[in-house]
Design a protein around this motif. Sequence first.
Motif, PDB file in Angstrom:
ATOM      1  N   GLY A  80      35.042  34.201  47.640  1.00  0.00           N
ATOM      2  CA  GLY A  80      36.297  33.445  47.731  1.00  0.00           C
ATOM      3  C   GLY A  80      37.205  34.001  48.823  1.00  0.00           C
ATOM      4  N   SER A  81      38.132  33.159  49.275  1.00  0.00           N
ATOM      5  CA  SER A  81      39.091  33.604  50.289  1.00  0.00           C
ATOM      6  C   SER A  81      40.161  34.476  49.656  1.00  0.00           C
ATOM      7  N   LEU A  82      40.508  35.565  50.324  1.00  0.00           N
ATOM      8  CA  LEU A  82      41.540  36.467  49.832  1.00  0.00           C
ATOM      9  C   LEU A  82      42.844  36.195  50.565  1.00  0.00           C
ATOM     10  N   GLY A  83      43.924  36.277  49.817  1.00  0.00           N
ATOM     11  CA  GLY A  83      45.245  36.101  50.421  1.00  0.00           C
ATOM     12  C   GLY A  83      46.209  37.118  49.865  1.00  0.00           C
ATOM     13  N   PHE A  84      47.222  37.469  50.647  1.00  0.00           N
ATOM     14  CA  PHE A  84      48.219  38.439  50.218  1.00  0.00           C
ATOM     15  C   PHE A  84      49.348  37.706  49.502  1.00  0.00           C
ATOM     16  N   ILE A  85      49.676  38.150  48.294  1.00  0.00           N
ATOM     17  CA  ILE A  85      50.780  37.577  47.520  1.00  0.00           C
ATOM     18  C   ILE A  85      51.962  38.528  47.673  1.00  0.00           C
ATOM     19  N   GLN A  86      52.843  38.184  48.574  1.00  0.00           N
ATOM     20  CA  GLN A  86      53.934  39.097  48.925  1.00  0.00           C
ATOM     21  C   GLN A  86      54.815  39.426  47.724  1.00  0.00           C
ATOM     22  N   ALA A  87      55.162  38.423  46.919  1.00  0.00           N
ATOM     23  CA  ALA A  87      56.091  38.642  45.802  1.00  0.00           C
ATOM     24  C   ALA A  87      55.542  39.658  44.807  1.00  0.00           C
ATOM     25  N   THR A 122      42.025  44.650  55.297  1.00  0.00           N
ATOM     26  CA  THR A 122      40.887  44.640  54.386  1.00  0.00           C
ATOM     27  C   THR A 122      39.968  43.474  54.750  1.00  0.00           C
ATOM     28  N   GLN A 123      38.816  43.443  54.119  1.00  0.00           N
ATOM     29  CA  GLN A 123      37.963  42.269  54.288  1.00  0.00           C
ATOM     30  C   GLN A 123      38.722  41.063  53.752  1.00  0.00           C
ATOM     31  N   ALA A 124      38.445  39.878  54.335  1.00  0.00           N
ATOM     32  CA  ALA A 124      39.156  38.662  53.962  1.00  0.00           C
ATOM     33  C   ALA A 124      38.383  37.798  52.979  1.00  0.00           C
ATOM     34  N   VAL A 125      37.151  38.232  52.657  1.00  0.00           N
ATOM     35  CA  VAL A 125      36.287  37.476  51.748  1.00  0.00           C
ATOM     36  C   VAL A 125      36.026  38.327  50.512  1.00  0.00           C
ATOM     37  N   CYS A 126      36.170  37.724  49.355  1.00  0.00           N
ATOM     38  CA  CYS A 126      36.033  38.448  48.088  1.00  0.00           C
ATOM     39  C   CYS A 126      34.606  38.934  47.882  1.00  0.00           C
ATOM     40  N   PRO A 127      34.448  40.213  47.463  1.00  0.00           N
ATOM     41  CA  PRO A 127      33.114  40.744  47.213  1.00  0.00           C
ATOM     42  C   PRO A 127      32.421  40.085  46.016  1.00  0.00           C
ATOM     43  N   HIS A 128      33.187  39.481  45.123  1.00  0.00           N
ATOM     44  CA  HIS A 128      32.591  38.897  43.919  1.00  0.00           C
ATOM     45  C   HIS A 128      31.657  37.738  44.268  1.00  0.00           C
ATOM     46  N   GLN A 129      32.222  36.653  44.779  1.00  0.00           N
ATOM     47  CA  GLN A 129      31.386  35.499  45.135  1.00  0.00           C
ATOM     48  C   GLN A 129      31.874  34.815  46.400  1.00  0.00           C
ATOM     49  N   ASN A 181      38.360  36.117  36.765  1.00  0.00           N
ATOM     50  CA  ASN A 181      38.640  35.463  35.485  1.00  0.00           C
ATOM     51  C   ASN A 181      37.448  34.669  34.946  1.00  0.00           C
ATOM     52  N   ASP A 182      36.280  34.814  35.540  1.00  0.00           N
ATOM     53  CA  ASP A 182      35.091  34.115  35.041  1.00  0.00           C
ATOM     54  C   ASP A 182      34.193  35.048  34.229  1.00  0.00           C
ATOM     55  N   GLY A 183      34.674  36.255  33.939  1.00  0.00           N
ATOM     56  CA  GLY A 183      33.885  37.207  33.175  1.00  0.00           C
ATOM     57  C   GLY A 183      33.011  38.100  34.040  1.00  0.00           C
ATOM     58  N   GLY A 184      32.982  37.844  35.333  1.00  0.00           N
ATOM     59  CA  GLY A 184      32.183  38.660  36.245  1.00  0.00           C
ATOM     60  C   GLY A 184      32.930  39.920  36.646  1.00  0.00           C
ATOM     61  N   THR A 185      32.279  40.701  37.485  1.00  0.00           N
ATOM     62  CA  THR A 185      32.905  41.924  37.982  1.00  0.00           C
ATOM     63  C   THR A 185      32.868  41.920  39.506  1.00  0.00           C
ATOM     64  N   GLN A 244      44.955  38.547  46.344  1.00  0.00           N
ATOM     65  CA  GLN A 244      44.345  37.760  45.266  1.00  0.00           C
ATOM     66  C   GLN A 244      43.277  36.834  45.822  1.00  0.00           C
ATOM     67  N   CYS A 245      42.217  36.667  45.026  1.00  0.00           N
ATOM     68  CA  CYS A 245      41.141  35.765  45.414  1.00  0.00           C
ATOM     69  C   CYS A 245      41.478  34.346  44.976  1.00  0.00           C
ATOM     70  N   SER A 246      41.176  33.390  45.840  1.00  0.00           N
ATOM     71  CA  SER A 246      41.471  31.990  45.543  1.00  0.00           C
ATOM     72  C   SER A 246      40.468  31.380  44.574  1.00  0.00           C
ATOM     73  N   LEU A 247      39.334  32.050  44.345  1.00  0.00           N
ATOM     74  CA  LEU A 247      38.275  31.433  43.541  1.00  0.00           C
ATOM     75  C   LEU A 247      38.363  31.802  42.057  1.00  0.00           C
ATOM     76  N   HIS A 248      38.402  33.089  41.737  1.00  0.00           N
ATOM     77  CA  HIS A 248      38.464  33.516  40.333  1.00  0.00           C
ATOM     78  C   HIS A 248      39.617  34.489  40.100  1.00  0.00           C
ATOM     79  N   SER A 249      40.563  34.536  41.012  1.00  0.00           N
ATOM     80  CA  SER A 249      41.824  35.267  40.842  1.00  0.00           C
ATOM     81  C   SER A 249      41.691  36.766  40.663  1.00  0.00           C
ATOM     82  N   ALA A 250      40.599  37.372  41.113  1.00  0.00           N
ATOM     83  CA  ALA A 250      40.557  38.837  41.124  1.00  0.00           C
ATOM     84  C   ALA A 250      41.710  39.328  41.994  1.00  0.00           C
ATOM     85  N   ARG A 251      42.244  40.504  41.632  1.00  0.00           N
ATOM     86  CA  ARG A 251      43.371  41.052  42.390  1.00  0.00           C
ATOM     87  C   ARG A 251      43.027  42.448  42.885  1.00  0.00           C
ATOM     88  N   TYR A 252      43.558  42.744  44.060  1.00  0.00           N
ATOM     89  CA  TYR A 252      43.292  44.033  44.713  1.00  0.00           C
ATOM     90  C   TYR A 252      44.609  44.558  45.288  1.00  0.00           C
TER      91      TYR A 252
END
Length: 149
Positions: free
Chosen positions: A94-101, A85-92, A125-129, A106-114
């Motif tokens: 942020g860097s995306l990382g895979f949370i294996q567990a 996938t893209q490595a940069v969050c579409p929101h604003q 988590n900042d109220g944005g989409t 998850q985005c490092s900036l506002h914790s959006a999850r994909y």
Amino acid sequence: MERNEFIKSLGLGVALVCTGSCFAGCGSKGDDPQPGNPGGGNPPAGGVSVNLSTQLLTVGASLVVSGILFIRTAAGNATTSFAATQAVCPHQGGSLGFIQASNYIQCSLHSARYSTGGTILAQPNDGGTTTALKVYTLTMNGDTLTANG
Ligand code: FES
């Protein structure tokens, strides 16, 4: 040349160099952003590759190469054992990382999850989409895994 004139000319030179760098960076091929998704561009011609003889050796391993997040989701060297996938969050951006567990991205900036398939599991988590991630098709040639547009 007077000292003041020299300093002024030096400043203009630095400004031109900085401007040129910006234009070069903004116009690079393979950086074809989708509207509203700054990190969702296409990879360069020929795709972006990883070497599976040395990289992504264990299930859950992830790696960012040229703006693409590669994830090993299963054992074996088949394209179905990986996601890209893209490595940069579409929101604003942020860097995306895979949370294996938790098996999500998850985005490092506002914790959006994909999901590894790019669908949205949780909004920022900042109220944005945010929007779904760009997912790249994968091809395999020997130990070389390549993400394509
Ligand atoms: S930049 Fe990723 S959730 Fe805001």
